[in-house]
Design a protein around this motif. Structure first.
Motif, PDB file in Angstrom:
ATOM      1  N   THR A 118       3.712   7.105   3.347  1.00 27.98           N
ATOM      2  CA  THR A 118       4.027   5.720   3.824  1.00 27.98           C
ATOM      3  C   THR A 118       3.913   4.804   2.777  1.00 27.98           C
ATOM      4  N   LEU A 119       4.866   3.751   2.732  1.00 27.91           N
ATOM      5  CA  LEU A 119       4.790   2.506   1.972  1.00 27.91           C
ATOM      6  C   LEU A 119       4.607   1.478   2.850  1.00 27.91           C
ATOM      7  N   GLU A 120       3.631   0.733   2.927  1.00 29.67           N
ATOM      8  CA  GLU A 120       3.194  -0.271   3.911  1.00 29.67           C
ATOM      9  C   GLU A 120       3.119  -1.658   3.238  1.00 29.67           C
ATOM     10  N   ALA A 121       3.637  -2.652   3.877  1.00 31.15           N
ATOM     11  CA  ALA A 121       3.234  -3.921   3.629  1.00 31.15           C
ATOM     12  C   ALA A 121       2.381  -4.696   4.471  1.00 31.15           C
ATOM     13  N   VAL A 122       1.421  -5.388   4.010  1.00 37.58           N
ATOM     14  CA  VAL A 122       0.509  -6.422   4.700  1.00 37.58           C
ATOM     15  C   VAL A 122       0.719  -7.608   4.343  1.00 37.58           C
ATOM     16  N   TRP A 148       7.931  -4.878  -6.745  1.00 38.74           N
ATOM     17  CA  TRP A 148       7.141  -3.956  -7.190  1.00 38.74           C
ATOM     18  C   TRP A 148       7.653  -2.639  -7.884  1.00 38.74           C
ATOM     19  N   GLU A 149       7.161  -2.385  -8.856  1.00 42.45           N
ATOM     20  CA  GLU A 149       7.524  -0.757  -9.295  1.00 42.45           C
ATOM     21  C   GLU A 149       6.491   0.193  -9.072  1.00 42.45           C
ATOM     22  N   VAL A 150       7.288   0.943  -8.101  1.00 38.72           N
ATOM     23  CA  VAL A 150       6.169   2.107  -7.592  1.00 38.72           C
ATOM     24  C   VAL A 150       6.452   3.500  -7.757  1.00 38.72           C
ATOM     25  N   PHE A 169       1.020  -1.266   0.148  1.00 35.59           N
ATOM     26  CA  PHE A 169       0.099  -0.027  -0.130  1.00 35.59           C
ATOM     27  C   PHE A 169       0.847   1.091  -0.097  1.00 35.59           C
ATOM     28  N   LEU A 170       0.533   2.212  -0.831  1.00 36.65           N
ATOM     29  CA  LEU A 170       1.305   3.548  -0.729  1.00 36.65           C
ATOM     30  C   LEU A 170       0.170   4.569  -0.185  1.00 36.65           C
ATOM     31  N   ASN A 171       0.417   5.205   0.974  1.00 43.58           N
ATOM     32  CA  ASN A 171      -0.654   6.070   1.226  1.00 43.58           C
ATOM     33  C   ASN A 171      -2.058   5.586   1.395  1.00 43.58           C
ATOM     34  N   GLY A 172      -2.124   4.328   1.757  1.00 43.34           N
ATOM     35  CA  GLY A 172      -3.399   3.647   1.759  1.00 43.34           C
ATOM     36  C   GLY A 172      -3.823   2.960   0.652  1.00 43.34           C
ATOM     37  N   LYS A 173      -3.269   3.185  -0.535  1.00 45.11           N
ATOM     38  CA  LYS A 173      -3.872   2.733  -1.632  1.00 45.11           C
ATOM     39  C   LYS A 173      -3.154   1.336  -2.026  1.00 45.11           C
ATOM     40  N   SER A 174      -3.792   0.270  -2.505  1.00 44.30           N
ATOM     41  CA  SER A 174      -3.365  -0.955  -2.820  1.00 44.30           C
ATOM     42  C   SER A 174      -2.454  -1.081  -4.024  1.00 44.30           C
ATOM     43  N   LEU A 175      -1.611  -1.399  -4.027  1.00 39.25           N
ATOM     44  CA  LEU A 175      -0.617  -1.524  -5.336  1.00 39.25           C
ATOM     45  C   LEU A 175      -0.558  -2.942  -5.932  1.00 39.25           C
ATOM     46  N   GLY A 176      -1.261  -3.869  -5.404  1.00 39.40           N
ATOM     47  CA  GLY A 176      -1.557  -5.271  -5.657  1.00 39.40           C
ATOM     48  C   GLY A 176      -1.012  -6.195  -4.454  1.00 39.40           C
ATOM     49  N   LYS A 177      -1.513  -7.333  -4.654  1.00 41.76           N
ATOM     50  CA  LYS A 177      -1.314  -8.795  -3.649  1.00 41.76           C
ATOM     51  C   LYS A 177      -0.329  -9.717  -4.459  1.00 41.76           C
TER      52      LYS A 177
END
Length: 788
Positions: A653-657, A645-647, A626-634
């Motif tokens: 905030t870049l977050e991994a869940v 990932w290419e971001v 997630f970048l600033n709360g927006k999902s970049l894919g699972k």
């Protein structure tokens, strides 16, 4: 310095109060006229030379050993290949003024010990050390890595000063990596009866039968009296707390003049605790020699009981449990202190490797110091103990015998190595014959273990590989399967694998500053990425496992660059022990801990809207970014791999869940604010007031929210208040030419990508010591150390 004690024998440290001065390898007049005046034509004839006990050394530099004079020298740019590989320090034949070191030490001896046997023991001097005692020449030790002992009983002065004089010649190299120079390991005075157990004269080994073990204690006894002597010999085994578990009968022996006898005795132990990686349990054996009713000598050794099995098809087994060898190769230097490591640093470094998930250490490419092995014994780390050269000349056979006898009681040593990458001979009959000679010696002195050889050869059998019990592969991982197919009954071990080159905190190739990206993408032509070799090792049972090149960065071999690069990039951790990103790859697959790590950092103001290559190292089942709360894919997590990932960059905030067996894991990197504070963390808060113990203090540059500013390079200043001293500073920058040693009151080191390190050694006064850490424009901090 006066030496006395009430024990039957004494092992007295001679580490303190030495004097040091440079000599000169090409100018006799600058080498105290060494070579100009005859010193060997008559015993104890020394005129007014430097070996004269009355020589005035009051103006020489005062030092304690272990001491490495090279770490204090400046960096010097040179096109000489040996300078490149040794870290651009001016030592070797091209630098006569800094390649000879003279050492002198004065001490007194208790007159009550007249009639005893006196022995000087040097654990390691780099290199080619000529030793005099009270004006008598006593010997030359050629090796920079294997120590030696000298009987000096006939030369002791009971009425005044005793003086040791040592000329250390480092004009010739032994390795192709930073080696330092000087008396860089401990020095001892051993005082014994004339009937005694020689150094390394006890060999303890065991056979395990279910929950019980038969322990064999082989004790060597010598007689230096002028008449035959009788003695009684026995051994006691205790648990780790000193509780007696068994005692052999007393065996009467008669020793001829200058005679030697080895007494072999057995003890049966029930319900033994086996030495393992998780529980490195150590027993103690006390070997005792009595003359009449008086104990004249006893030694105490720690040892472990374990079983080891190498199977060509199934792999490696410790105590019947299958274990994949997850090893690292390492040289012996550390940031700030070179090769002269205090004992506490050995434990610090092994702990870091254990935390990463490593279970084995290859001492490459030379005999380690005893204290490293003791750390591995105590902490649970397997060791491959390696001979410096594949050579069966009398000199190297003697070195090999000394290594075997010194180290064979260490529980951590599970395999010997007879050499490394001898390209001129490893594939021919010379190598085969030499290997057979060394293997015979190993079997004679330690039949409880076997040997490997680190061969940089693909699917080739001729030469050393024909006779070596465990085939070692240095790289050439692509050929292991073919070799196993052709030689299915020979166990296989990756003695050197990987060699990914990375610079901590750097994400673009920089040929000016000589940096490489901090990801598993760059390696020399002869090596591989971490993922390439580890997938093969992890997924094939016939691989015993392997050793990464290397656990720590080390000075020298600055691949793929040269100057201004002065250190290697091979480490999973840098020279300070700070983790690089590849650390989290190995920790993901070498431990059962929950690992979720994102890289790079998230401070890229110059790249807004531009793509950033994001890596996630984890052992979870899947990861969503997630970048600033927006999902970049699972993405699902392939075993023994990583995710990317290419971001397009935007601050925040870049977050991994992630989920691992249904358990949720989270991790994040954030865009930090400007640096506002310098903080310091010691690896322990209490230190022994013995003059030897110490702490490692790691320093970070952080913002107002306590987040490390990952691209901060501020200069940091250190002030120490109390009875302790700073012995070195570092930052992990492989191109930094800042000094590792500073003058008292002027200690400093710049941070490199947010971090630096200071190493402190305690004095002998009980009380508090305060370290103040400052940086211009930042809030300072301090830590309090309890010296007890």
């Amino acid at each position: 310095m006066s030496l006395s004690t009430t024990f039957a024998q004494k092992k007295i440290s001679l580490d303190e109060d030495w004097k040091f001065h440079f000599g000169n390898s090409s100018d006799v007049s600058k080498d105290f006229d060494y070579g100009k005046t005859a010193l060997l034509h008559k015993s104890n004839v020394y005129a007014t030379t430097i070996v004269n006990p009355k020589f005035v050394d009051s103006t020489w530099k005062k030092i304690n050993v272990p001491h490495d004079w090279v770490v204090e020298l400046p960096f010097v740019k040179s096109e000489q290949v040996e300078m490149d590989s040794h870290g651009y320090k001016p030592v070797g034949g091209m630098y006569p003024e800094t390649s000879i070191g003279w050492y002198r030490k004065h001490f007194s001896v208790d007159k009550k010990d007249d009639g005893k046997r006196f022995e000087l023991q040097f654990d390691g001097i780099y290199r080619n050390a000529e030793i005099w005692f009270n004006g008598f020449y006593v010997g030359t030790n050629f090796s920079g890595y294997v120590g030696n002992s000298y009987d000096v009983s006939d030369y002791v002065n009971f009425e005044g000063d005793n003086v040791i004089v040592i000329r250390v010649d480092a004009t010739q190299y032994e390795g192709w990596f930073y080696e330092g120079a000087g008396i860089y390991r401990h020095v001892w005075l051993n005082v014994t009866d004339k009937v005694f157990i020689p150094n390394d004269g006890v060999f303890v080994h065991s056979k395990v039968n279910d929950k019980n073990a038969t322990v064999t204690v082989e004790t060597e006894i010598e007689n230096k009296n002028l008449q035959p002597s009788n003695a009684d010999v026995y051994s006691i085994i205790t648990d780790r707390n000193g509780k007696q578990l068994g005692k052999t009968s007393e065996q009467r022996i008669t020793l001829s003049v200058n005679g030697k006898i080895t007494v072999k005795q057995n003890l049966n132990l029930k319900n033994v605790t086996l030495w393992s990686l998780e529980n490195p349990y150590l027993y103690k054996v006390i070997s005792v020699v009595k003359s009449g009713n008086q104990v004249v000598h006893q030694t105490k050794k720690r040892f472990g009981i374990k079983t080891v099995k190498f199977d060509a098809k199934e792999g490696f087994f410790l105590n019947g449990k299958k274990i994949k060898i997850q090893g690292t190769n390492n040289h012996q230097d550390h940031a700030g202190i070179g090769s002269a490591l205090p004992d506490f640093m050995q434990y610090y470094r092994i702990k870091l490797l254990k935390e990463m998930g490593s279970n084995a250490y290859r001492a490459s490419h030379n005999a380690p110091t005893t204290e490293l092995l003791e750390a591995c014994d105590s902490l649970g780390m397997l060791v491959v103990d390696e001979q410096r050269l594949l050579n069966s000349s009398p000199e190297y056979i003697d070195q090999f015998k000394r290594i075997l006898k010194r180290d064979r009681n260490h529980a951590s040593v599970f395999l010997w190595s007879i050499g490394n990458e001898e390209q001129n001979i490893q594939g021919n009959d010379y190598g085969k014959r030499i290997a057979k000679s060394l293997l015979a010696i190993q079997q004679e002195l330690d039949p409880t273990r076997t040997s490997t050889y680190a061969a940089d050869m693909p699917n080739e059998f001729k030469g050393v590989n024909e006779v070596i019990p465990i085939r070692g592969f240095n790289y050439r991982e692509y050929a292991v399967a073919d070799y196993h197919r052709d030689h299915p009954n020979q166990p296989l071990l990756g003695t050197e694998m990987g060699s990914t080159v990375t610079t901590r905190g750097i994400y673009e190739k920089d040929e000016i500053r000589a940096y490489v990206p901090d990801q598993d993408i760059t390696h020399p032509w002869w090596a591989s990425k971490a993922e390439t070799w580890w997938k093969l090792a992890a997924e094939n049972d016939y691989w015993l496992g392997g050793f990464v090149w290397t656990g720590f960065d080390y000075r020298g071999e600055p691949t793929p660059y040269k100057w201004p690069n002065i250190s290697s990039h091979f480490g999973i951790l840098d020279v300070c022990g700070f983790p690089k990103n590849i650390y989290y790859y190995y920790k993901s697959w070498w431990t059962n801990e929950d690992i979720l790590h994102i890289s790079p950092h998230w401070n890229w103001p110059e790249k807004i809207g531009k793509p950033i290559d994001v890596w996630v190292n984890t052992n979870a089942d899947d990861v969503e970014l997630f970048l600033n709360g927006k999902s970049l894919g699972k993405k699902s997590m392939p075993r023994n791999s990583h995710l990317q990932w290419e971001v397009n960059y935007e601050p925040g905030t870049l977050e991994a869940v992630a989920y691992k067996n249904g358990k949720k894991l989270t991790s994040k990197v954030e865009t930090t604010n400007h640096a506002t504070k310098v903080i310091a963390v010691a690896d322990k808060s209490s230190v022994l007031a013995d003059g030897n113990d110490g702490v490692v203090v790691n320093v970070s540059i952080v913002d107002d929210k306590g987040r490390e500013v990952s691209n901060a390079n501020n200069m940091v200043y250190f002030k120490l208040i109390g009875d302790a001293k700073i012995i070195g500073v570092g930052n992990g920058d492989p191109s930094s030419h800042e000094p590792d040693k500073c003058s008292d009151g002027a200690w400093q080191r710049s941070a490199f990508n947010g971090k630096c390190q200071v190493i402190i050694q305690a004095g002998k006064t009980v009380g508090d010591v305060k370290l103040e850490v400052k940086s211009n424009g930042l809030t300072s901090s301090s830590i309090l150390l309890n010296i007890k």
